[in-house]
Design an enzyme around this catalytic site. Structure first.
Site, PDB file in Angstrom:
ATOM      1  N   HIS A  65      -2.395  -4.693   9.750  1.00 22.82           N
ATOM      2  CA  HIS A  65      -3.037  -5.655  10.914  1.00 22.82           C
ATOM      3  C   HIS A  65      -4.322  -5.523  11.919  1.00 22.82           C
ATOM      4  O   HIS A  65      -3.957  -4.664  12.852  1.00 22.82           O
ATOM      5  CB  HIS A  65      -1.806  -5.897  12.011  1.00 22.82           C
ATOM      6  CG  HIS A  65      -1.792  -7.347  12.564  1.00 22.82           C
ATOM      7  ND1 HIS A  65      -0.880  -8.207  12.655  1.00 22.82           N
ATOM      8  CD2 HIS A  65      -2.796  -7.611  13.541  1.00 22.82           C
ATOM      9  CE1 HIS A  65      -1.212  -9.141  13.799  1.00 22.82           C
ATOM     10  NE2 HIS A  65      -2.294  -8.751  14.288  1.00 22.82           N
ATOM     11  N   HIS A  67      -8.284  -7.358  13.520  1.00 27.08           N
ATOM     12  CA  HIS A  67      -8.841  -8.612  13.700  1.00 27.08           C
ATOM     13  C   HIS A  67     -10.199  -7.992  13.739  1.00 27.08           C
ATOM     14  O   HIS A  67     -11.063  -7.855  14.582  1.00 27.08           O
ATOM     15  CB  HIS A  67      -8.546  -9.149  14.890  1.00 27.08           C
ATOM     16  CG  HIS A  67      -7.259  -9.734  15.122  1.00 27.08           C
ATOM     17  ND1 HIS A  67      -6.970 -11.327  15.004  1.00 27.08           N
ATOM     18  CD2 HIS A  67      -5.973  -9.212  15.259  1.00 27.08           C
ATOM     19  CE1 HIS A  67      -5.663 -11.563  15.258  1.00 27.08           C
ATOM     20  NE2 HIS A  67      -5.123 -10.191  15.422  1.00 27.08           N
ATOM     21  N   GLN A 160      -5.670 -18.964  15.967  1.00 30.58           N
ATOM     22  CA  GLN A 160      -5.326 -18.195  17.321  1.00 30.58           C
ATOM     23  C   GLN A 160      -5.235 -19.319  18.455  1.00 30.58           C
ATOM     24  O   GLN A 160      -4.503 -18.791  19.310  1.00 30.58           O
ATOM     25  CB  GLN A 160      -6.871 -17.742  17.722  1.00 30.58           C
ATOM     26  CG  GLN A 160      -7.022 -17.370  19.198  1.00 30.58           C
ATOM     27  CD  GLN A 160      -6.539 -15.833  19.206  1.00 30.58           C
ATOM     28  OE1 GLN A 160      -7.208 -15.007  18.567  1.00 30.58           O
ATOM     29  NE2 GLN A 160      -5.349 -15.627  19.771  1.00 30.58           N
ATOM     30  N   HIS A 218       2.061 -14.132  13.731  1.00 22.05           N
ATOM     31  CA  HIS A 218       2.111 -13.520  15.004  1.00 22.05           C
ATOM     32  C   HIS A 218       3.219 -14.133  15.650  1.00 22.05           C
ATOM     33  O   HIS A 218       3.123 -15.355  15.910  1.00 22.05           O
ATOM     34  CB  HIS A 218       0.801 -13.772  15.664  1.00 22.05           C
ATOM     35  CG  HIS A 218      -0.521 -12.975  15.570  1.00 22.05           C
ATOM     36  ND1 HIS A 218      -1.178 -13.159  14.305  1.00 22.05           N
ATOM     37  CD2 HIS A 218      -1.217 -12.070  16.268  1.00 22.05           C
ATOM     38  CE1 HIS A 218      -2.256 -12.258  14.350  1.00 22.05           C
ATOM     39  NE2 HIS A 218      -2.133 -11.588  15.410  1.00 22.05           N
ATOM     40  N   GLU A 221       4.890 -12.331  20.092  1.00 21.54           N
ATOM     41  CA  GLU A 221       4.181 -11.459  20.906  1.00 21.54           C
ATOM     42  C   GLU A 221       4.184 -11.712  22.441  1.00 21.54           C
ATOM     43  O   GLU A 221       2.978 -12.235  22.909  1.00 21.54           O
ATOM     44  CB  GLU A 221       2.894 -11.459  20.515  1.00 21.54           C
ATOM     45  CG  GLU A 221       2.010 -10.118  20.958  1.00 21.54           C
ATOM     46  CD  GLU A 221       0.510  -9.939  20.572  1.00 21.54           C
ATOM     47  OE1 GLU A 221       0.017 -11.042  19.974  1.00 21.54           O
ATOM     48  OE2 GLU A 221      -0.085  -9.002  20.943  1.00 21.54           O
ATOM     49  N   ASP A 317      -4.473  -3.672  15.265  1.00 21.36           N
ATOM     50  CA  ASP A 317      -4.376  -4.936  15.879  1.00 21.36           C
ATOM     51  C   ASP A 317      -6.093  -5.281  16.283  1.00 21.36           C
ATOM     52  O   ASP A 317      -6.789  -6.083  15.809  1.00 21.36           O
ATOM     53  CB  ASP A 317      -3.619  -5.438  17.165  1.00 21.36           C
ATOM     54  CG  ASP A 317      -3.350  -6.557  17.269  1.00 21.36           C
ATOM     55  OD1 ASP A 317      -3.900  -7.654  16.696  1.00 21.36           O
ATOM     56  OD2 ASP A 317      -2.719  -7.039  18.221  1.00 21.36           O
TER      57      ASP A 317
HETATM   58 ZN   LIG Z   1      -3.127  -9.670  15.955  1.00 22.15          ZN
END
Ligand SMILES: [Zn+2]
Length: 421
Positions: A65, A67, A160, A218, A221, A317
């Site tokens: 995971h 970005h 997102q 996701h 979180e 992440d």
């Molecule tokens: Zn993430």
């Protein structure tokens, strides 16, 4: 009878196996990009022969995971001084105004090289598909092709700002499927309402089945103990029989649920066998920001999930962006942090944390058929300056050699420390 000639021979390694705590002594021969033979004292010669001097041979690290579209942007256009998720989102909103295909590709390749030099040869990256031009997605799809000879990159279409956060987003995520994203993502706890969040999960499962893609959401979180989308993801996975193709990333709220609910949920999770992806570096810094004291750790129930036999793998992440300005791409750092934050300090627990950045990650990414040091498999492996898993974790050992599909991709000299007193 002549002795066999290989492309590459690794002598005197200690080979790590998935289910054995101790590595075994072995030579490894490589030919035509594949593992040709594994045995102690292999006969034969090779174009290149390396004496590993008893060092640990492991399958490569798996980054489950990250970005890559925002990687290496820390400080642009400004630093996140509060350290919160929300200041990060504001900064990213400004930074992504300048996003171009070249910008995304250059930073992604640079990050992948840093990862590969530290032994990572499988990466799952999210790409923000909340922008009308899909530049982050297109950039990462181009990179996936450009690096395929040495790195396996999976791209997640990640909304997102939510699938229902603005009118065009639902169309954009389907367009990302058509363009060839490997995985469909989601962010139900960030949709405008609980109902939108539930609806988004159902839509994700519909699209995944329509385009035959994996799912990585996701999920929860947030520190809010009422954020309960994991149960919805799990129910959809059970009903669609899609279990092992589904991953729930983060699920940090699980750490805040009351025990009565948490243990009921654990029982349901066993039925689906979905994967969990945990990002301890960033969640220990982002979560619990609104707590006074005692302050929560902001992590899902890793030890309990592991004890139930669920598949757990790990991610950075972020690597140097507006949410987490630290990070080097080193997966041993991630596992090391997890050991501390989840209190998995038993010897078998620490070994399990190593497996979370190797074999378990391969299961999450659904690449097990090309993963592992077995005769006939692609010759992708790493050599660590360590004698076993515990030693590698304790010292965050240097990766001496990285071999990808039979090619020596990177090597690192060991640092020399000298006592001068
Ligand atoms: Zn993430």
């Amino acid at each position: 009878m002549s002795t066999p000639a290989y492309a590459l021979l690794l002598r005197n390694g200690r080979l790590l196996k998935a289910n054995a705590p101790e590595p075994i002594a072995a030579d490894i021969a490589i030919a035509d990009g594949k593992i040709a033979a594994i045995a102690p004292n292999l006969p034969g010669t090779a174009q290149l022969e390396l004496d590993l001097e008893g060092k640990l041979v492991s399958p490569p690290f798996v980054e489950s995971h990250v970005h890559l579209d925002s990687a290496l942007t820390a400080g642009e256009p400004r630093w996140n001084e509060s350290g919160t998720l929300f200041e990060g989102i504001e900064i990213w909103r400004d930074r992504k105004q300048d996003l171009t295909l070249e910008d995304v590709k250059q930073r992604a390749v640079e990050t992948l090289k840093q990862q590969a030099m530290q032994g990572v040869l499988f990466v799952r990256s999210h790409a923000d598909v909340s922008e009308a031009n899909l530049v982050a997605l297109q950039g990462l799809l181009d990179v996936r092709e450009a690096v395929k000879d040495w790195m396996t990159l999976q791209v997640v279409a990640f909304p997102q700002d939510g699938i229902y956060g603005s009118p065009q987003n639902e169309g954009l995520i389907e367009e990302a499927m058509r363009l060839g994203a490997d995985v469909i993502g989601g962010i139900p706890h960030y949709e405008l309402t609980r109902e939108d969040g539930v609806r988004s999960i159902h839509r994700i499962f519909e699209l995944a089945q329509k385009y035959d893609r994996l799912i990585d959401i996701h999920c929860d979180e947030i520190d809010d103990d009422n954020s309960r989308f994991l149960e919805v993801v799990n129910a959809c996975a059970i009903r669609s029989n899609y279990g092992s193709k589904v991953s729930a990333s983060h699920t940090t709220a699980f750490g805040s649920y009351n025990n009565a609910y948490a243990y009921k949920l654990l029982g349901f999770l066993r039925r689906s066998q979905i994967n969990f992806i945990v990002n301890p570096l960033i969640n220990i810094t982002l979560q619990g920001r609104l707590d006074s004291y005692p302050k929560r750790r902001g992590l899902t129930r890793v030890k309990e999930l592991w004890q139930q036999g669920m598949n757990i793998s790990l991610g950075h992440d972020c690597v140097q962006d507006c949410w987490y300005s630290l990070g080097t791409g080193n997966m041993l750092d991630v596992a090391f942090m997890l050991i501390h934050v989840s209190q998995m300090t038993g010897r078998s627990e620490m070994d399990a944390c190593y497996n979370m950045v190797t074999w378990n990650g391969a299961k999450t990414l659904d690449v097990e058929n090309q993963y592992g040091i077995e005769v006939g498999n692609p010759a992708s492996l790493i050599v660590l300056d360590a004698i076993d898993r515990f030693d590698a974790l304790r010292r965050r050992s240097t990766v001496r050699y990285v071999i990808s599909k039979g090619n020596l991709l990177a090597s690192t000299e060991l640092p020399q420390m000298q006592w001068r007193a």
